[in-house]
Design an enzyme around this catalytic site. Structure first.
Site, mmCIF file in Angstrom:
data_model
loop_
_atom_site.group_PDB
_atom_site.id
_atom_site.type_symbol
_atom_site.label_atom_id
_atom_site.label_comp_id
_atom_site.label_asym_id
_atom_site.label_seq_id
_atom_site.Cartn_x
_atom_site.Cartn_y
_atom_site.Cartn_z
ATOM 1 N N THR A 91 -5.550 -3.744 -5.662
ATOM 2 C CA THR A 91 -4.843 -3.618 -5.965
ATOM 3 C C THR A 91 -3.002 -4.212 -6.345
ATOM 4 O O THR A 91 -3.431 -4.361 -4.432
ATOM 5 C CB THR A 91 -4.765 -2.081 -6.370
ATOM 6 O OG1 THR A 91 -2.720 -1.565 -6.765
ATOM 7 C CG2 THR A 91 -4.252 -1.034 -4.967
ATOM 8 N N ASP A 92 -1.863 -4.576 -6.471
ATOM 9 C CA ASP A 92 -0.957 -4.740 -6.181
ATOM 10 C C ASP A 92 -0.212 -3.764 -5.145
ATOM 11 O O ASP A 92 0.735 -3.651 -4.154
ATOM 12 C CB ASP A 92 0.203 -5.284 -6.623
ATOM 13 C CG ASP A 92 0.600 -4.142 -7.746
ATOM 14 O OD1 ASP A 92 0.014 -3.066 -8.243
ATOM 15 O OD2 ASP A 92 1.241 -3.887 -8.934
ATOM 16 N N GLU A 93 -0.492 -2.240 -4.709
ATOM 17 C CA GLU A 93 -0.387 -1.157 -4.552
ATOM 18 C C GLU A 93 -0.448 -1.363 -2.830
ATOM 19 O O GLU A 93 0.390 -0.382 -2.300
ATOM 20 C CB GLU A 93 -0.523 0.612 -5.002
ATOM 21 C CG GLU A 93 -0.394 0.259 -6.697
ATOM 22 C CD GLU A 93 -0.568 1.859 -6.790
ATOM 23 O OE1 GLU A 93 -0.541 2.659 -6.535
ATOM 24 O OE2 GLU A 93 -0.896 1.741 -8.155
ATOM 25 N N TYR A 133 -4.091 6.809 -2.718
ATOM 26 C CA TYR A 133 -4.541 6.067 -3.459
ATOM 27 C C TYR A 133 -4.371 4.757 -2.774
ATOM 28 O O TYR A 133 -5.696 4.014 -2.571
ATOM 29 C CB TYR A 133 -4.590 5.943 -4.559
ATOM 30 C CG TYR A 133 -4.150 4.425 -5.614
ATOM 31 C CD1 TYR A 133 -5.762 4.427 -5.450
ATOM 32 C CD2 TYR A 133 -3.556 3.329 -5.728
ATOM 33 C CE1 TYR A 133 -6.324 3.668 -6.587
ATOM 34 C CE2 TYR A 133 -3.992 2.415 -6.569
ATOM 35 C CZ TYR A 133 -5.380 2.361 -6.729
ATOM 36 O OH TYR A 133 -5.526 1.313 -7.562
ATOM 37 N N LYS A 144 -7.542 2.100 -0.982
ATOM 38 C CA LYS A 144 -7.516 0.189 -1.376
ATOM 39 C C LYS A 144 -7.597 -0.400 0.083
ATOM 40 O O LYS A 144 -7.934 -1.134 -0.180
ATOM 41 C CB LYS A 144 -7.127 0.323 -2.746
ATOM 42 C CG LYS A 144 -7.340 1.239 -3.635
ATOM 43 C CD LYS A 144 -8.706 1.364 -4.504
ATOM 44 C CE LYS A 144 -8.456 -0.491 -4.845
ATOM 45 N NZ LYS A 144 -9.635 0.162 -5.398
HETATM 46 N N1 LIG Z 1 -5.250 0.777 -13.674
HETATM 47 C C1 LIG Z 1 -4.634 0.063 -13.219
HETATM 48 O O1 LIG Z 1 -3.640 -0.655 -13.126
HETATM 49 C C2 LIG Z 1 -5.342 -0.979 -11.327
HETATM 50 C C3 LIG Z 1 -4.678 -1.614 -11.500
HETATM 51 C C4 LIG Z 1 -4.886 -2.857 -9.948
HETATM 52 C C5 LIG Z 1 -6.112 -2.573 -9.589
HETATM 53 N N2 LIG Z 1 -6.816 -1.250 -10.013
HETATM 54 C C6 LIG Z 1 -8.301 -1.340 -9.487
HETATM 55 O O2 LIG Z 1 -9.147 -2.056 -10.647
HETATM 56 C C7 LIG Z 1 -10.492 -0.821 -10.546
HETATM 57 C C8 LIG Z 1 -10.736 -0.258 -11.832
HETATM 58 O O3 LIG Z 1 -9.747 0.888 -12.439
HETATM 59 P P1 LIG Z 1 -9.734 1.025 -13.948
HETATM 60 O O4 LIG Z 1 -8.363 1.891 -13.739
HETATM 61 O O5 LIG Z 1 -10.437 0.565 -14.595
HETATM 62 O O6 LIG Z 1 -10.226 2.847 -13.500
HETATM 63 P P2 LIG Z 1 -11.084 3.942 -14.480
HETATM 64 O O7 LIG Z 1 -10.372 5.239 -13.389
HETATM 65 O O8 LIG Z 1 -10.149 4.114 -15.500
HETATM 66 O O9 LIG Z 1 -12.201 3.512 -13.710
HETATM 67 C C9 LIG Z 1 -12.937 4.035 -12.741
HETATM 68 C C10 LIG Z 1 -14.611 4.036 -13.764
HETATM 69 O O10 LIG Z 1 -15.507 4.187 -12.386
HETATM 70 C C11 LIG Z 1 -16.310 5.224 -12.048
HETATM 71 N N3 LIG Z 1 -16.637 5.219 -10.677
HETATM 72 C C12 LIG Z 1 -15.550 6.462 -10.298
HETATM 73 N N4 LIG Z 1 -16.183 6.944 -9.000
HETATM 74 C C13 LIG Z 1 -17.618 6.438 -8.921
HETATM 75 C C14 LIG Z 1 -18.467 6.772 -7.849
HETATM 76 N N5 LIG Z 1 -17.688 7.690 -6.312
HETATM 77 N N6 LIG Z 1 -19.862 5.876 -7.921
HETATM 78 C C15 LIG Z 1 -19.685 4.990 -9.162
HETATM 79 N N7 LIG Z 1 -18.493 5.378 -10.352
HETATM 80 C C16 LIG Z 1 -17.967 5.809 -9.690
HETATM 81 C C17 LIG Z 1 -15.861 6.285 -13.340
HETATM 82 O O11 LIG Z 1 -16.968 6.663 -13.724
HETATM 83 C C18 LIG Z 1 -15.320 4.470 -14.470
HETATM 84 O O12 LIG Z 1 -16.071 4.471 -14.901
HETATM 85 C C19 LIG Z 1 -10.300 0.378 -9.432
HETATM 86 O O13 LIG Z 1 -10.976 -0.180 -7.926
HETATM 87 C C20 LIG Z 1 -8.808 0.186 -9.472
HETATM 88 O O14 LIG Z 1 -7.922 0.718 -8.073
HETATM 89 C C21 LIG Z 1 -6.300 -0.884 -11.148
#
Ligand SMILES: NC(=O)c1ccc[n+]([C@@H]2O[C@H](COP(=O)([O-])OP(=O)(O)OC[C@H]3O[C@@H](n4cnc5c(N)ncnc54)[C@H](O)[C@@H]3O)[C@@H](O)[C@H]2O)c1
Length: 318
Positions: free
Chosen positions: A118-120, A140, A144
């Site tokens: 993530t950008d964070e 968080y 990451k």
């Molecule tokens: N949403 C954003 O704006 C954003 C931005 C940059 C990066 N990200 C990164 O992208 C990725 C996905 O983010 P998202 O927004 O889709 O998240 P989300 O919270 O919608 O989904 C996370 C998924 O991971 C699964 N999960 C959680 N813990 C688990 C475990 N211990 N074992 C197996 N599965 C598990 C959950 O069931 C879910 O399906 C993450 O790594 C997040 O850090 C998200």
């Protein structure tokens, strides 16, 4: 991408990624613990094989990753900053130790690993290129950033084949209501005020989820050299939270009631990244209009989720 495993494929971005690879003729295996954020509803209409399992469990991972797997993409994570302030331990367990388990499997089974960061991780303020120092602010982003460093170490020490992608804030269909954009839409549809943390002038750079997953798949099929290189994927359309809320109100044709509340501890003022490559992005207003339309058409998806503390409370991290 022939034998593809998508960890966390039942979440917001993961399920969009499954749709994207389906469009490219690939039917992946989805491995997901189905936590509060992972829902089989998110995968309706997609081609996939679902294995329920937890990245914290090396044996469960082994069962799926020991076969003839080419690529593993990891979206499995605890993702909500407010929750990480409320209770950080689960973030370390899934986002750091879970990644360590995946890296150990990649040492053994030699698949290519796409690490979703993530950008964070760059922290507050500066406009970061891929080589900028990591300077996380929240539990968080600290989890990451830790995982990103383990990926780097495993590439260097064990020759693991990996890339790291760092998208900015994503938005679009199927995002859990705890997150800012669905929260504004759903609270406004429900006649509730939207809590704004602090002065609301924090700047975020939004990218439509389909742009993220398309660009990731393009990188995987194109420029990736699997030597640990980092891809920054900003949306290139920064706005303050107050500007964002105003735009959502315009798109919805409704007045968004805002309520200023205490600021989140450690709240970053601004994220900014230099993009690592050229790609098309959806204009923010159009992406918001598609997102609003999806939440209007899919009340069944979000109505059961509204009792969640992280949707309901003004300062849910307490
Ligand atoms: N949403 C954003 O704006 C954003 C931005 C940059 C990066 N990200 C990164 O992208 C990725 C996905 O983010 P998202 O927004 O889709 O998240 P989300 O919270 O919608 O989904 C996370 C998924 O991971 C699964 N999960 C959680 N813990 C688990 C475990 N211990 N074992 C197996 N599965 C598990 C959950 O069931 C879910 O399906 C993450 O790594 C997040 O850090 C998200």
């Amino acid at each position: 991408m022939d034998n593809l495993v998508v960890l966390g494929g039942a979440g917001f971005i993961g399920s969009a990624f499954v749709r994207e690879v389906n469009r490219r003729g690939v039917t992946p295996t989805v491995f997901d613990a189905l936590t509060y954020a992972g829902r089989t509803e998110n995968l309706v209409g997609t081609g996939h094989a679902l294995v329920r399992g937890d990245v914290r469990d090396p044996q469960a991972l082994d069962k799926v990753l020991s076969g003839n797997v080419d690529v593993v993409v990891n979206f499995a994570a605890e993702t909500h900053v407010d929750r990480s302030i409320y209770s950080p331990r689960g973030f370390v367990e899934t986002n750091v130790l879970g990644v360590l388990n995946v890296l150990e499997a990649s040492r053994k089974y030699d698949f290519k690993y796409v690490h979703v960061s993530t950008d964070e991780v760059y922290g507050d303020g500066r406009c970061a290129d891929e080589d900028a120092a990591l300077n996380p602010s929240s539990p968080y982003s600290a989890s990451k950033a830790s995982a990103d460093l383990f990926v780097k170490a495993y590439v260097r020490t064990y020759g693991v084949k990996a890339i790291v992608v760092r998208p900015s804030n994503n938005y679009g269909p199927r995002q859990y209501p705890e997150k800012m954009i669905p929260k504004v839409i759903i609270r406004t549809l429900s006649g509730l005020p939207v809590p704004i943390y602090g002065d609301g002038r924090q700047e975020r750079d939004w990218i439509y989820v389909e742009d993220t997953v398309r660009t990731m798949a393009d990188v995987m099929e194109g420029s990736a050299r699997w030597g640990g290189e980092v891809y920054n994927l900003p949306g290139g359309q920064p706005v303050t939270n107050l500007e964002l809320v105003r735009t959502i109100g315009e798109v919805m044709g409704r007045e968004v009631k805002v309520k200023f509340v205490e600021d989140r501890p450690g709240h970053d003022r601004r994220y900014c990244m230099e993009p690592s490559l050229e790609y098309k992005v959806m204009p923010l207003r159009e992406g918001l209009s598609r997102t609003v339309e999806w939440y209007l058409q899919n009340r069944w998806w979000w109505e059961p989720l509204l009792d969640d503390k992280f949707f309901r409370d003004e300062a849910p991290w307490r």
